[in-house]
Design an enzyme around this catalytic site. Sequence first.
Site, PDB file in Angstrom:
ATOM      1  NE  ARG A   1      -4.149  -1.956   1.777  1.00  0.00           N
ATOM      2  CZ  ARG A   1      -5.151  -2.293   2.563  1.00  0.00           C
ATOM      3  NH1 ARG A   1      -5.195  -1.866   3.816  1.00  0.00           N
ATOM      4  NH2 ARG A   1      -6.136  -3.064   2.116  1.00  0.00           N
TER       5      ARG A   1
ATOM      6  CE1 TYR B   1      -1.941  -0.319  -7.852  1.00  0.00           C
ATOM      7  CE2 TYR B   1      -1.856  -2.025  -9.514  1.00  0.00           C
ATOM      8  CZ  TYR B   1      -1.329  -0.891  -8.950  1.00  0.00           C
ATOM      9  OH  TYR B   1      -0.207  -0.344  -9.475  1.00  0.00           O
ATOM     10  CD  GLU B   2      -1.511  -4.419  -3.223  1.00  0.00           C
ATOM     11  OE1 GLU B   2      -1.841  -4.839  -2.108  1.00  0.00           O
ATOM     12  OE2 GLU B   2      -0.998  -5.139  -4.089  1.00  0.00           O
ATOM     13  N   GLY B   3      -6.534  -2.684  -2.209  1.00  0.00           N
ATOM     14  CA  GLY B   3      -7.610  -2.097  -1.390  1.00  0.00           C
ATOM     15  C   GLY B   3      -8.011  -0.768  -1.999  1.00  0.00           C
TER      16      GLY B   3
ATOM     17  CD  GLN C   1      -5.824   1.665   1.267  1.00  0.00           C
ATOM     18  OE1 GLN C   1      -5.128   1.802   2.270  1.00  0.00           O
ATOM     19  NE2 GLN C   1      -5.907   0.527   0.601  1.00  0.00           N
TER      20      GLN C   1
END
Lengths: 596, 596
Positions: free
Chosen positions: B297, B438-440, B445
Amino acid sequence: MTSYTAPLADIRFALNELAGLPEIAQLPGYEEATPDLVDAILEEANKLASEVLAPLNHSGDREGAVCENGAVRTPRGFRDAYGQFVEGGWNALPFDPDYGGQGLPWTLGSALAEMWNSANMSLALCPLLTQGAVELLQAHGSEEQKDAYLPKMISGEWTGTMNLTEPQAGTDVGAAKTRATPNGDHYLITGQKIYITYGEHDFTDNIIHMVLARTPDAPAGTKGISLFIVPKFLPKEDGTPGQRNDLRCVSIEHKLGIHASPTCVMAYGDSGGAVGYLIGEENRGMEYMFTMMNNARLTVGIQGVAIAERAYQQALAYARDRVQSPEVGTRGEAVPIIRHPDVRRMLMTMKSQTEAARALAYVAAGEMDRARRAPDEAERRRHQIDGIDLLTPIVKAWSTDLGVELASLGIQVHGGMGFVEETGAAQHLRDARIGTIYEGTNGVQALDLVGRKILRFKGETAQRLLIASMEADLEGMTASNRVKMIASAVGAGAESLKQATGWLVEAGAKDMSLAAGASSPYLRLFGTVAGGWQLARAAQRAEDLLASGEGDPAFLEGKIRTALFYADNILPQAVGLMTAATRGAETLGQIEDTDF
Amino acid sequence: MTSYTAPLADIRFALNELAGLPEIAQLPGYEEATPDLVDAILEEANKLASEVLAPLNHSGDREGAVCENGAVRTPRGFRDAYGQFVEGGWNALPFDPDYGGQGLPWTLGSALAEMWNSANMSLALCPLLTQGAVELLQAHGSEEQKDAYLPKMISGEWTGTMNLTEPQAGTDVGAAKTRATPNGDHYLITGQKIYITYGEHDFTDNIIHMVLARTPDAPAGTKGISLFIVPKFLPKEDGTPGQRNDLRCVSIEHKLGIHASPTCVMAYGDSGGAVGYLIGEENRGMEYMFTMMNNARLTVGIQGVAIAERAYQQALAYARDRVQSPEVGTRGEAVPIIRHPDVRRMLMTMKSQTEAARALAYVAAGEMDRARRAPDEAERRRHQIDGIDLLTPIVKAWSTDLGVELASLGIQVHGGMGFVEETGAAQHLRDARIGTIYEGTNGVQALDLVGRKILRFKGETAQRLLIASMEADLEGMTASNRVKMIASAVGAGAESLKQATGWLVEAGAKDMSLAAGASSPYLRLFGTVAGGWQLARAAQRAEDLLASGEGDPAFLEGKIRTALFYADNILPQAVGLMTAATRGAETLGQIEDTDF
């Protein structure tokens, strides 16, 4: 990839309750626009948009237009769809009945433009340009020229284009080098033009190019530019297309979006000179072209609304369908993501701003109709100067900026699926991205607003709009506590706009570059507040209708809550924009070249 | 299409003056990072980035990765460029020297990650994922697993992937269905994973997949997820790749951007089950995976900075080169468009926010280094909880949102040329667009920030950051009137942040859905203010250096004016964000399903 259905209830509400279409239909020349006819037109337009144009949007993007040996092939289905558009008489709607038009209000035309562009922006660009060319010929062509071209261009049998840009002459159109040499009853045109939307295509058997060129010994800059009609095929005596003119499409651009719309590099006069017919007088081409551009700018603004609406519909459908994670703070079943607050925020951010921009665009179109048809000269002038002239750059730039931002948010609602092209959400961002650039970049719109629409009148146009219209409206908004809250938020925004306008008038008198540095946030501020004003009017009207038991209560409640959302989530940006458009512009003025 | 050169002066300033790399280099284990070595590394990295990776960025976009019969072919030059990356030892930089790493600080690694991603985001994604997998194995793998995989993954001879998502399990990873059946010393993995970055490629002779799967009778949801090492080729006794495992790339996605990065659909166990080795204990997979995700992240946030920097460099070069229109208010010669105030505004909007986001990202990486290496346990904990944990979702979401917005602005600076793909400006927007997903997703977040980082500590983490760090810093910012003005603008922003935090703590105690509705504008507010704080620190430091006659005066003056621009043009957004994150969230809570 989802379908599109025109938001008819929203469109009708904006037309009738906000833009005042019923009053406009009372103006001389617009009597045809009875409520029944308007309703029927909207229903039929929705059928064409949703059933014919919209299903081609995604395939058109994937296929793209192709240029081979100077011929342009549009994607499968486009030619036929355009044919249905012409056959249905849609191209002729707002034009002069003397030349085959239907003489209906531009306000109604705006709603249709929204539908065509939501359904298929690439295809809708073709009539958008034709419409501008018709306006131009109508205003500045000779009787002979009108007779030769208008009927076929109004029907849509022939299309029109707008040839301004050259590689060295983008924003600075006056730097154009294309030459026009007198040759008997016509001129010979030689030069290259770029970014010509639908400069070549396979929809129709003729294309009428409006070309800016420079006659021998013309003065430098914009004052030496003349305007010419340059048909692909020269009309014969009987009006049908005859000899091929000396012009061709050299290539088409490979673009980020609007893939199905051919953006052409056009070569004029490779074999000696293309035949061109002067419109009006020499050296007044820029002035004439602005007739076309102002019209096109309003419609490009509507494209911003249209793409935002399409993106919203797609995101909403996905959010209702996609099941993921339980409601926040619970450990229950996974729910459709529209149940998640942040997804609701994204959707309402899209919806509320789309509605605000739609309302302002229709209101602007209403001002245009009034500026043309109001019985009283002074009133026409007021609707022109305080109305359509002032609002055009705002509608163009604010709505297209929103188009980009909201299409991007539409991708976000989809998560990973939004980044995959098959979904179709990404196309909306790619398509929307041109809106802030063409027909004058949004920076140019901001300069137009500040220079020609505000400072030229020492801020009085804005003050009249703010004081005479907005503040009077706001004072009357007492239908409920909710409406009072909305009005109060708009009032705070209007206060910021007043402060920024005052600063601008002072700064502009001292130093135009200060005002220019303020112009973009100032325009955004104006759009944000004026859009809020329209939503406040919508909320007030909704309360009135609820009180009198008219209309669908859920729909009307939605209008009020949408306005409340905008008041508490979007309008608070006004203070920050005001600061950027005042103190921020002063700080910008201190930046040195070495700081970059 | 323009070149890329790392902004080494800016990067050094952010590393040394803001993130405190010289102090970090004093921490136990980081002594290698002497100023001379750091300088040499930055220079060498710039060479690889600008000369090898950057020239492949545009061609890689046009060619894209191709999947044929389960094999993925990356674009021309990519395999060789990755080889040079590995050969230069770049992959090993921040890792454990016991396994072949160089043990250098993550802070320095962040600067390098920025360069790789500015130069070629599609290529840089491969080491980004490997890096996460290394972190994961380092933290949770057995000694045997570390010995078998870490040396080759740290060197970059083998790459790593992260297999979380399944069609029905995106944000809700706990809904994963991939099965893992015990089978002697290993498990047999069966299932399909989607969105697997570099799930298959032609860079290396092995790929080590980190796969989340569910063992028989595992509890439902995230608590029943285990984590497995699933190598493409099972390592032989001698450590070299042996038997092909039962997994394959089914297809790759056709995406809006990062075309050169293969995003794979992976099938595990089509022929009975892929061999997988359990990491740690069963059912603790999600916990382990977060080690990898938090690292990733932060780096994805840096991708946002990187793409903004690349877009800025390209827009700046164009603005200096493109001549169009005389200066506003004059009728002189046409000038490079960088002379036009609105273009300067766009460029400074890009530059100031890119620098703010860079500074915050490096500071966050510095917190990570301190959380790992500070000698005192309490201090390590403080840097973990008030530092890297709190800042990670902000850096990830705020920087990637900026990446999208600023890449879009970069297109706008180009006018029509920006919309033409050959220019290369549009690619940056298309590439940047994945960062927020992406990556959450950035919505996730924001929920992480509000739920796990703020409310879990009743707002004390934010208060400590605000009071202990930010306000103390601001009080000391008295180097000049300019710096005082900047500090005062940041102070006003901090006040908004405090108010919003107070509201959030109250609202979260009553109703988590209210807090969730506030989360996105709250995160944006936090990023905007924290970024301003970093630019204020930069300005103060620049004044000090100017006063002591150190450094390049033009560069330092630029830092101060950039911070002033941010203070007057970006920070004023704080009030509007605060309102949206408080009252606006309450209004959002009133929205009914029928309002959409």
